[in-house]
Structure formats: structure tokens, C-alpha cells
Design an enzyme around this catalytic site. Structure first.
Site, PDB file in Angstrom:
ATOM      1  N   LYS A  61       0.834  -1.211   0.000  1.00 44.21           N
ATOM      2  CA  LYS A  61       0.000   0.000   0.000  1.00 44.21           C
ATOM      3  C   LYS A  61       0.870   1.263   0.000  1.00 44.21           C
ATOM      4  CE  LYS A  61      -3.717  -2.289  -0.337  1.00 44.21           C
ATOM      5  NZ  LYS A  61      -4.471  -3.137   0.578  1.00 44.21           N
TER       6      LYS A  61
HETATM    7  C1  LIG Z   1      -5.598  -4.135   0.796  1.00 46.30           C
HETATM    8  C2  LIG Z   1      -7.065  -3.961   0.804  1.00 46.30           C
HETATM    9  C3  LIG Z   1      -7.859  -4.396   1.872  1.00 46.30           C
HETATM   10  C4  LIG Z   1      -7.373  -5.254   2.997  1.00 46.30           C
HETATM   11  O1  LIG Z   1      -6.257  -4.829   3.622  1.00 46.30           O
HETATM   12  P1  LIG Z   1      -5.225  -5.848   4.304  1.00 46.30           P
HETATM   13  O2  LIG Z   1      -4.401  -4.908   5.104  1.00 46.30           O
HETATM   14  O3  LIG Z   1      -4.474  -6.509   3.203  1.00 46.30           O
HETATM   15  O4  LIG Z   1      -5.971  -6.805   5.143  1.00 46.30           O
HETATM   16  C5  LIG Z   1      -9.209  -4.102   1.843  1.00 46.30           C
HETATM   17  N1  LIG Z   1      -9.761  -3.463   0.815  1.00 46.30           N
HETATM   18  C6  LIG Z   1      -9.047  -3.056  -0.238  1.00 46.30           C
HETATM   19  C7  LIG Z   1      -9.730  -2.335  -1.350  1.00 46.30           C
HETATM   20  C8  LIG Z   1      -7.668  -3.310  -0.294  1.00 46.30           C
HETATM   21  O5  LIG Z   1      -6.979  -2.911  -1.355  1.00 46.30           O
END
Ligand SMILES: *Cc1c(COP(=O)(O)O)cnc(C)c1O
Length: 375
Positions: free
Chosen positions: A198
Site C-alpha cells: 500500500k
Molecule cells: C488491501 C485492501 C484491503 C485489505 O487490507 P489488508 O491490510 O491486506 O488486510 C481491503 N480493501 C481493499 C480495497 C484493499 O486494497
């Protein structure tokens, strides 16, 4: 900020013509390493001062009263649902064109996901399709700011207000993005993810933001076994805590957010000015996109697997987010039945994400453009 790292953006060793340019790469400098060592030496490993510092940073950025850190974006979503008392018998409207955690988190609580199809230009939920998805059981709407572009929040919030729905933003990909100068995550209750790929990350981690004191209090309670006073369990709770080791990385990353976002925007502008053969992303007026992904569309009927292979051979990493809408998976169809989401299907077949991360060099960008324009 110290710049002696070999991972300083724009100054990365120009990659040789056959080395792979990865789709994403975490920006980790000596500050992150030092912060981790400091936590390990402090002996305070979980829910300590770095978790609070990370929460403060998010609350300040988003401009809300509360931020609650969790072990992942997925547990943040689950906890946010629980904090709003969503459960069996309730329906939550969301987009089928998202990472599966958005939808699974609704199902963890026993609530039912209901899909509204997306807008073809932005890939985000189409607010014009919300009203038709509302039933007497609808309790919440969950817009997902896909790839880092804010959804149509005025329209979504106005439908939500009219029908008394909770607005639950999945801002996992959109930290720092704004909608008419207002930060995403400030429209209701929201979640962010700090997963390794991210825009800012801690390896794993998540954050809930909200202005609602009751929701924040319940989220904090449920995050730690339903326990306010030690070993006095007020309710069925969970362990959704974040460690201070992870939070320490997140706090340092937060200091890089402004610069990292500026570089992502500049990289996206370079790509959009130069790419041919593909449909470049559309940013709607009044949105400041943060380019978690730079996602183009291939012409309908193009063999995407062949394009991916050709780019791979040219040393360009790519990604397909997402090859199928959530409405296509058996565990979800079991709950939603045979719904059709034609725009999601069409978009899912033709999207392709190219590297846009802040560690790309000018030479990397040139290589990406050259390889795509040769397709
Ligand atoms: C990455 C993501 C999540 C979940 O996050 P994690 O930290 O990987 O559990 C939820 N929604 C979206 C749209 C994402 O891109």
C-alpha cells in the site's frame, strides 16, 4: 529527511535493460530500520506509544476525532462493521470490483453484501445504481476508493442520508486522497490498510477513522477481547491489535506520505502524457488521486495474458486488479444468488496496472512507456 539511502526516489540506479521493474516496491530507509530496533530495545512491543503515535497521525491527516489501529486492513473492516452493530439480517451495499476483503468483512458479521455495479470510467461504485439496491434491510453503504481515486462522495452521502445508512469507506488504497479538498476517510467511518504494497505500509496493519465516539469506543473494546479492565470481559471480543514494531514502521512511513504521493502523481502524469495503445485512467474533477495503482484499459478482445508476457519480457512488472468481480466467487454467490454485474465483468477483462511507485527512476518510466507503446 535523510537521503543517504540507496532507495531515494529519482536517484535509484538506472536499471539495466533486462532487470525487472517491479509493480510495487516498499520505500524503506534507515529511519524505518532504526525505528524497529528502538521498539525491540524498548521491550514495549504491543499497543504502546508507537501505536498511539500512528493513530494520532491518521486522526490528524483525516481530520477526525478517532483513529483505531488494527492488525490489518481486513480486521479494520471487520471491526468497523462490528462497531456499527452490523450482523445477520442486515445488508451492506458495496462494489463487486474490489479486493475480496471488502466483501468478506461484511460476511464475517453475518450481514449480506449487496452489489451495485461500477462506473466504467473511474472503476468506482456508480451512485446512480445505489437507490435500486436499497431494501428495508439495508443498513450501510461501503464505497471503495479504488486504486486511490475517491468515489462520488456527495452523491453517495446524499443517498445514505436520505435512507439513514451508515457510510463505511474502504480507503485501503487511498490514504491522502481528497474529494473537493476533503480527505477520504472523513465521510463516516473508514478504514485504511498498511499492507506491504500500500502507499504507506507497516508490513501488515490497518486503521479505522471515525468521528463517532460510540463507534470508536466499541471498536477499541472489541479490538482487545472486549476488555476495558483487565480480565473483565464486557462482550465477545477479538484480538485485532497492532504491534508497536509494525506501528513504528508506519509512523516513519507517514512522514514520507507527502513526498511519496507527489512522486506517484508526477509518475502518473508522465505515463498519461506518453502512453499510446491503451486507455489511460480518467480522474474526475475535484479529486486528488493518490495513484495506489496506475491502471489502463486494453482494447476489448486484446489477449491480456500475451500483453502481460510481452511486458514481462521487456522487464516491466504488471498487475491485474482484479481479474474477476467479487460476484463471481462461489462463497459469495451462495449468499447473493445469480446477480449480474456487466460493467464489472467488462472492466475486469481489460484492466492492467503498470508500475507507478515512488522508487521508479526517469529511466524506468521511459522503459515502461517504450514497452507499452511497442505493444
Ligand atoms: C488491501 C485492501 C484491503 C485489505 O487490507 P489488508 O491490510 O491486506 O488486510 C481491503 N480493501 C481493499 C480495497 C484493499 O486494497
Amino acid at each position: 529527511m535523510a537521503k543517504q539511502t540507496s532507495q531515494t526516489p529519482g536517484k535509484v540506479e538506472s536499471s539495466s535493460s533486462n532487470s525487472l521493474i517491479p509493480l510495487s516496491r516498499p520505500w524503506i530507509g534507515p529511519e524505518e530500520k532504526a525505528a524497529v530496533i528502538e521498539v525491540l530495545e524498548s521491550g514495549m512491543l504491543v499497543q504502546g506509544p508507537r501505536v498511539r503515535a500512528l493513530e494520532d497521525a491518521f486522526a490528524r491527516l483525516v481530520g477526525v476525532r478517532h483513529a483505531i489501529a488494527t492488525s490489518s486492513g481486513t480486521t479494520a473492516l471487520h471491526l468497523a462493521m462490528l462497531a456499527h452493530n452490523l450482523g445477520p439480517g442486515d445488508e451492506v451495499i458495496t462494489t463487486p470490483f474490489t479486493f475480496i476483503a471488502s466483501v468478506n468483512s461484511i460476511m464475517y458479521t453475518g450481514a449480506k453484501p449487496v452489489f451495485a455495479d461500477i462506473e466504467e470510467t473511474t472503476f468506482n461504485i456508480d451512485p446512480a445504481k445505489l437507490e435500486a439496491a436499497i431494501t428495508p434491510r439495508t443498513r450501510a453503504v461501503m464505497p471503495v476508493h479504488l486504486y486511490g481515486q475517491p468515489c462520488d462522495m456527495d452523491e453517495i452521502c446524499s443517498v445514505a442520508r436520505r435512507h439513514g445508512l451508515v457510510v463505511l469507506e474502504d480507503a485501503a488504497q487511498a490514504v491522502g486522497a481528497t474529494y473537493h479538498d476533503r480527505q477520504v476517510g472523513s465521510f463516516g467511518t473508514a478504514i485504511f490498510s498498511l499492507y506491504a504494497t500500500k502507499n504507506i505500509m507497516s508490513g501488515e496493519g490497518g486503521v479505522i477513522t471515525t468521528d463517532d465516539d460510540g463507534v470508536a469506543d466499541r471498536a477499541r473494546l472489541l479490538r482487545n477481547h472486549g476488555m476495558r479492565d483487565r480480565y473483565r470481559y464486557e462482550t465477545l471480543g477479538y484480538n485485532f491489535r497492532l504491534t508497536d514494531v509494525m506501528a513504528a514502521i508506519g509512523v516513519v512511513q507517514f512522514q514520507r506520505l507527502g513526498e511519496a504521493t507527489r512522486i506517484r502523481r508526477s509518475n502518473a502524469a508522465t505515463l498519461s502524457a506518453a502512453l499510446k495503445n491503451v486507455t489511460i485512467p480518467v480522474v474526475k474533477e475535484g479529486r486528488e488521486h493518490v495513484w495506489h495503482q496506475y491502471t489502463v484499459r486494453l482494447e476489448k478482445g486484446t489477449d491480456r495474458a500475451a500483453v502481460v508476457k510481452q511486458l514481462q519480457e521487456a522487464g516491466i512488472g504488471t498487475g491485474v486488479f482484479y481479474p474477476l468481480g467479487a460476484h463471481r466467487f462461489p462463497h459469495i454467490r451462495e449468499v447473493i444468488g445469480d446477480v449480474e454485474m456487466p460493467i464489472t465483468d467488462r472492466v475486469a477483462e481489460t484492466v492492467l496496472s503498470l508500475p507507478v511507485h515512488p522508487l521508479l527512476s526517469a529511466g524506468d518510466l521511459e522503459r515502461i512507456v517504450a514497452a507499452v507503446n511497442r505493444l
